[in-house]
Motif scaffolding. Structure first.
Motif, PDB file in Angstrom:
ATOM      1  N   ALA A 521      -0.345  -0.258   1.548  1.00  0.00           N
ATOM      2  CA  ALA A 521       0.621  -1.345   1.383  1.00  0.00           C
ATOM      3  C   ALA A 521       1.489  -1.109   0.146  1.00  0.00           C
ATOM      4  CB  ALA A 521      -0.106  -2.686   1.286  1.00  0.00           C
ATOM      5  N   TYR A 522       0.856  -0.717  -0.982  1.00  0.00           N
ATOM      6  CA  TYR A 522       1.621  -0.421  -2.196  1.00  0.00           C
ATOM      7  C   TYR A 522       2.635   0.692  -1.932  1.00  0.00           C
ATOM      8  CZ  TYR A 522      -1.386  -3.161  -5.380  1.00  0.00           C
ATOM      9  OH  TYR A 522      -2.042  -4.169  -6.049  1.00  0.00           O
ATOM     10  N   ALA A 523       2.196   1.751  -1.269  1.00  0.00           N
ATOM     11  CA  ALA A 523       3.084   2.894  -1.020  1.00  0.00           C
ATOM     12  C   ALA A 523       4.276   2.487  -0.159  1.00  0.00           C
ATOM     13  CB  ALA A 523       2.297   4.029  -0.355  1.00  0.00           C
ATOM     14  N   HIS A 524       4.012   1.709   0.892  1.00  0.00           N
ATOM     15  CA  HIS A 524       5.100   1.324   1.798  1.00  0.00           C
ATOM     16  C   HIS A 524       6.013   0.270   1.179  1.00  0.00           C
ATOM     17  CE1 HIS A 524       3.691   2.997   5.895  1.00  0.00           C
ATOM     18  NE2 HIS A 524       3.102   3.681   4.926  1.00  0.00           N
ATOM     19  N   ALA A 525       5.522  -0.443   0.178  1.00  0.00           N
ATOM     20  CA  ALA A 525       6.333  -1.461  -0.498  1.00  0.00           C
ATOM     21  C   ALA A 525       7.120  -0.858  -1.663  1.00  0.00           C
ATOM     22  CB  ALA A 525       5.447  -2.601  -0.989  1.00  0.00           C
ATOM     23  N   GLY A 526       7.051   0.450  -1.840  1.00  0.00           N
ATOM     24  CA  GLY A 526       7.773   1.100  -2.917  1.00  0.00           C
ATOM     25  C   GLY A 526       7.066   1.080  -4.258  1.00  0.00           C
ATOM     26  N   ARG A 527       5.776   0.745  -4.266  1.00  0.00           N
ATOM     27  CA  ARG A 527       4.999   0.699  -5.506  1.00  0.00           C
ATOM     28  C   ARG A 527       4.037   1.895  -5.542  1.00  0.00           C
ATOM     29  NH1 ARG A 527       2.780  -5.443  -5.717  1.00  0.00           N
ATOM     30  NH2 ARG A 527       1.606  -4.518  -7.459  1.00  0.00           N
ATOM     31  N   ARG A 528       4.618   3.089  -5.521  1.00  0.00           N
ATOM     32  CA  ARG A 528       3.796   4.299  -5.416  1.00  0.00           C
ATOM     33  C   ARG A 528       2.892   4.471  -6.639  1.00  0.00           C
ATOM     34  NH1 ARG A 528       3.840   8.519  -1.959  1.00  0.00           N
ATOM     35  NH2 ARG A 528       2.923  10.484  -2.689  1.00  0.00           N
ATOM     36  N   ASP A 529       3.382   4.115  -7.823  1.00  0.00           N
ATOM     37  CA  ASP A 529       2.544   4.263  -9.021  1.00  0.00           C
ATOM     38  C   ASP A 529       1.282   3.411  -8.906  1.00  0.00           C
ATOM     39  OD1 ASP A 529       4.301   6.035 -10.108  1.00  0.00           O
ATOM     40  OD2 ASP A 529       5.318   4.562 -11.399  1.00  0.00           O
ATOM     41  N   ASP A 530       1.447   2.182  -8.412  1.00  0.00           N
ATOM     42  CA  ASP A 530       0.275   1.320  -8.214  1.00  0.00           C
ATOM     43  C   ASP A 530      -0.670   1.932  -7.174  1.00  0.00           C
ATOM     44  OD1 ASP A 530       0.971  -0.674 -10.054  1.00  0.00           O
ATOM     45  OD2 ASP A 530       2.248  -1.700  -8.595  1.00  0.00           O
ATOM     46  N   ALA A 531      -0.088   2.528  -6.135  1.00  0.00           N
ATOM     47  CA  ALA A 531      -0.908   3.152  -5.096  1.00  0.00           C
ATOM     48  C   ALA A 531      -1.729   4.300  -5.676  1.00  0.00           C
ATOM     49  CB  ALA A 531      -0.020   3.641  -3.954  1.00  0.00           C
ATOM     50  N   LEU A 532      -1.096   5.149  -6.488  1.00  0.00           N
ATOM     51  CA  LEU A 532      -1.793   6.298  -7.069  1.00  0.00           C
ATOM     52  C   LEU A 532      -2.860   5.847  -8.076  1.00  0.00           C
ATOM     53  CD1 LEU A 532       1.229   8.737  -7.546  1.00  0.00           C
ATOM     54  CD2 LEU A 532      -0.591   8.861  -5.808  1.00  0.00           C
ATOM     55  N   ARG A 533      -2.554   4.789  -8.807  1.00  0.00           N
ATOM     56  CA  ARG A 533      -3.549   4.255  -9.758  1.00  0.00           C
ATOM     57  C   ARG A 533      -4.797   3.790  -9.019  1.00  0.00           C
ATOM     58  NH1 ARG A 533      -4.625  -0.677 -10.439  1.00  0.00           N
ATOM     59  NH2 ARG A 533      -2.621  -1.395  -9.559  1.00  0.00           N
ATOM     60  N   LEU A 534      -4.583   3.071  -7.919  1.00  0.00           N
ATOM     61  CA  LEU A 534      -5.712   2.551  -7.138  1.00  0.00           C
ATOM     62  C   LEU A 534      -6.482   3.694  -6.473  1.00  0.00           C
ATOM     63  CD1 LEU A 534      -6.648  -0.335  -6.786  1.00  0.00           C
ATOM     64  CD2 LEU A 534      -5.420  -0.433  -4.608  1.00  0.00           C
ATOM     65  N   LEU A 535      -5.762   4.727  -6.043  1.00  0.00           N
ATOM     66  CA  LEU A 535      -6.419   5.895  -5.449  1.00  0.00           C
ATOM     67  C   LEU A 535      -7.315   6.590  -6.468  1.00  0.00           C
ATOM     68  CD1 LEU A 535      -6.815   7.876  -3.102  1.00  0.00           C
ATOM     69  CD2 LEU A 535      -4.725   9.056  -3.849  1.00  0.00           C
ATOM     70  N   ALA A 536      -6.849   6.698  -7.696  1.00  0.00           N
ATOM     71  CA  ALA A 536      -7.664   7.314  -8.749  1.00  0.00           C
ATOM     72  C   ALA A 536      -8.936   6.507  -8.992  1.00  0.00           C
ATOM     73  CB  ALA A 536      -6.847   7.425 -10.038  1.00  0.00           C
ATOM     74  N   GLU A 537      -8.810   5.173  -8.953  1.00  0.00           N
ATOM     75  CA  GLU A 537      -9.998   4.323  -9.113  1.00  0.00           C
ATOM     76  C   GLU A 537     -10.985   4.554  -7.968  1.00  0.00           C
ATOM     77  OE1 GLU A 537      -8.947   0.244  -9.501  1.00  0.00           O
ATOM     78  OE2 GLU A 537      -7.641   0.566 -11.250  1.00  0.00           O
TER      79      GLU A 537
END
Length: 608
Positions: A521-537
């Motif tokens: 959802a973050y990635a598709h909403a244009g919030r890629r940094d948030d997506a990558l942060r959550l992936l690292a977690e």
């Protein structure tokens, strides 16, 4: 009314009257329940309860002061009957009002002074009143004798614990579930599931309101009292539309005969609602054997915990109770089914125990339950669920079909078969099947269940509507919130999906599966940094515990990193991940569907 007689209820229905001398009625020194009081007065339970409230009939409460546990003394009842100012039949005509006082003339002179026209008017009024009363009695008698609509659907509301000990709540809950289980075996009767009725444990709604929500013709209410090794169960049937009682009974048994009690109660209800019962169903209703009280109590404790919590700690507690019951009686089939359900729940994505650890045990214990009792419908459904996740497609279908053969009205079996159908790519059949389950039990098979099937069928707008409808009733359902998130992302509404998924993660205490979808959802909403942060977690969590491969599949597909996604799809194959059931329908796989590696995966899972 003579002081030594009691007027029969037939009078109020327009039938013949007769008198029963008080001395010839029941000789007990104490009437120890509402039913005994009603029998003594030759009335139904509802009427005598109304008389206590509105007419001051002397009724006493037992020490624990519960309304359902009462007693009365015959001599007090007799005195009360004899002291009534009006016959009780007249009081029944106007239960909410006091009778009007009758004017008394001071002398014959006062009456003689009344003009003749006024006397004639008064006489005419009396005649008219008598005629109206006669018509009222006639209509009332006809309505009493009218044919009531057939009862084809039923809800057993949670039985009340009248033991005066909150720790005995598991017994009342267990009796409720056991009665539901027996009644669901009648093909001619639709019975609402235990899961659905539990939310009406402390109802603020009336019986007609509950019946309307659940879509049933009648409701069973009851109570359970345990004293030492004895148990008393009282139950009554109430029509959903009119809130009228049309049957009640009390059963007193030793705890070792609890299963026999459940059998007798189920048979009595089936007979009263005039359900058509086949020979096989009748045999199963009658089937009961003695069970040691300590065995049954361990089993009921396990069921109680299992029905109220799905945390790892709660599930492991229920496993301990079921194992205790089995250690005491290895032939008690329901305890094996309880174990199977607990292990199956442990292996869900919201709890996070590896399927490799939980599924073999769930399958083993479901089969053991069926070896002892082949007609245990819940065991067939649960075994079908596990077989499907293990990609044993034909065997899973056989178990679903057998469950529906045993109980055509089983909402869970219809919902399970719908999942099987959608996995096979039979989308329209799956929608019809899940909607059939929802019709049978609109709470057990909620809009969230329907939404997931619609999502797999790429009908996103409908899926979103169903999810939101379900959340309007139960806004804190993490599964439905996740399903809404799935559908919103697929419908190009990722920003709206984010709050739903964040809430689902909070409610499920950090579900890694929902986290993987939130990354998308973050990635598709244009919030890629948030997506990558959550992936690292998510990666850090995997270093210290189990994280299902499907979480990373959803994350990497959402980020558009398909090569990484294929690596995790292989890991999902090794884990026999739940997500691989939906390879040929899941919308998130659409971008890679033509890749030879994906087509090979479909073949290996048995869907190609």
């Amino acid at each position: 009314m003579p002081a030594t007689s009691w007027i029969s209820p037939e009078i109020a229905m327009g039938g013949p009257s007769f008198e029963i001398p008080l001395a010839e009625r029941l000789p007990e020194k104490r009437l120890d329940s509402w039913k005994e009081i009603a029998v003594y007065l030759n009335r139904d339970v509802t009427t005598v309860q109304r008389w206590e409230k509105r007419e001051g009939m002397p009724v006493h409460r037992h020490v624990h002061e519960k309304r359902g546990s009462v007693y009365a003394l015959p001599e007090e009842i007799d005195s009360w009957v004899q002291s009534r100012r009006l016959p009780l039949e007249e009081a029944e005509l106007t239960p909410d009002t006091e009778p009007l006082p009758i004017p008394q003339a001071d002398s014959g002179d006062r009456i003689s002074n009344i003009p003749r026209s006024r006397l004639w008017f008064a006489f005419a009024a009396i005649v008219l009143l008598a005629l109206l009363s006669a018509v009222w009695f006639l209509l009332r008698g006809r309505s009493k004798g009218a044919i009531q609509p057939a009862v084809r659907s039923l809800a057993v509301l949670p039985f009340r614990n009248l033991s005066g000990d909150p720790s005995q709540e598991y017994l009342a809950d267990g009796m409720t579930e056991a009665l539901i289980g027996r009644l669901t075996e009648i093909h001619d009767l639709r019975v609402i599931s235990h899961t659905s009725v539990m939310r009406f444990g402390n109802p603020q709604l009336s019986v007609p309101e509950i019946a309307k929500i659940l879509g049933v013709d009648a409701v069973v209410e009851g109570s359970v009292t345990q004293e030492g090794n004895r148990i008393r169960v009282t139950a009554q049937l109430i029509r959903g539309t009119t809130d009228t009682h049309f049957w009640s009974e009390t059963y007193d048994r030793e705890m070792r005969d609890a299963l026999t009690l459940e059998s007798e109660l189920a048979q009595a209800i089936a007979e009263k609602v005039k359900a058509t019962v086949t020979g096989e169903e009748r045999q199963r209703l009658r089937a009961a054997r003695p069970v040691a009280p300590e065995v049954y109590e361990s089993y009921l404790r396990g069921r109680f915990v299992l029905s109220r919590g799905n945390s790892r700690a709660e599930l492991e507690q229920s496993i301990g109770d079921f194992e205790d019951a089995i250690n005491k009686d290895p032939t008690f089939a329901p305890a094996y089914l309880g174990l199977a359900q607990a292990y199956s729940n442990l292996g869900t994505v919201f709890v996070g125990v590896s399927p490799a650890e939980t599924r073999p045990r769930a399958m083993l214990f479901a089969r053991k339950a069926l070896a002892i009792d082949p007609g245990l419908v819940g065991a067939h459904v649960l075994l079908a669920n596990v077989l499907q996740r293990e990609w044993q497609w034909a065997e899973a279908e056989t178990e679903y079909r057998r469950a529906l053969q045993l109980n055509p009205n089983g909402a869970n079996a219809h919902a399970g078969l719908a999942l099987w159908l959608v996995c096979e790519g039979r989308r329209e059949e799956a929608i019809e099947e899940v909607q059939r389950g929802q019709e049978l039990d609109p709470i057990e098979v909620s809009g969230g269940n329907v939404s997931w099937i619609l999502f797999q069928a790429h009908r996103y707008d409908e899926a979103i509507r169903e999810s939101r409808s379900a959340l309007a009733v139960n806004p804190d359902d993490a599964n439905t919130l996740s399903g809404l998130g799935f559908a919103l992302i697929a419908n190009n509404q990722p920003a709206e999906a984010i709050p739903a998924l964040e809430k689902a993660i909070a409610l499920s205490k950090g579900s890694p599966a929902a986290t993987g979808v939130l990354i998308r959802a973050y990635a598709h909403a244009g919030r890629r940094d948030d997506a990558l942060r959550l992936l690292a977690e998510l990666k850090r969590r995997k270093e210290t515990g189990y994280v299902p491969a499907a979480a990373f599949v959803n994350a990497y597909l959402g980020l558009g990193e398909n090569e990484q996604a294929f690596g995790w799809l292989e890991q999902a194959y090794k884990e026999r991940s739940n997500i691989l059931q939906f390879l040929i329908t899941h919308p998130y796989f659409d971008p890679v569907r033509e890749d030879p590696r994906f087509m090979d995966l479909v073949r290996r899972v048995g869907l190609g």
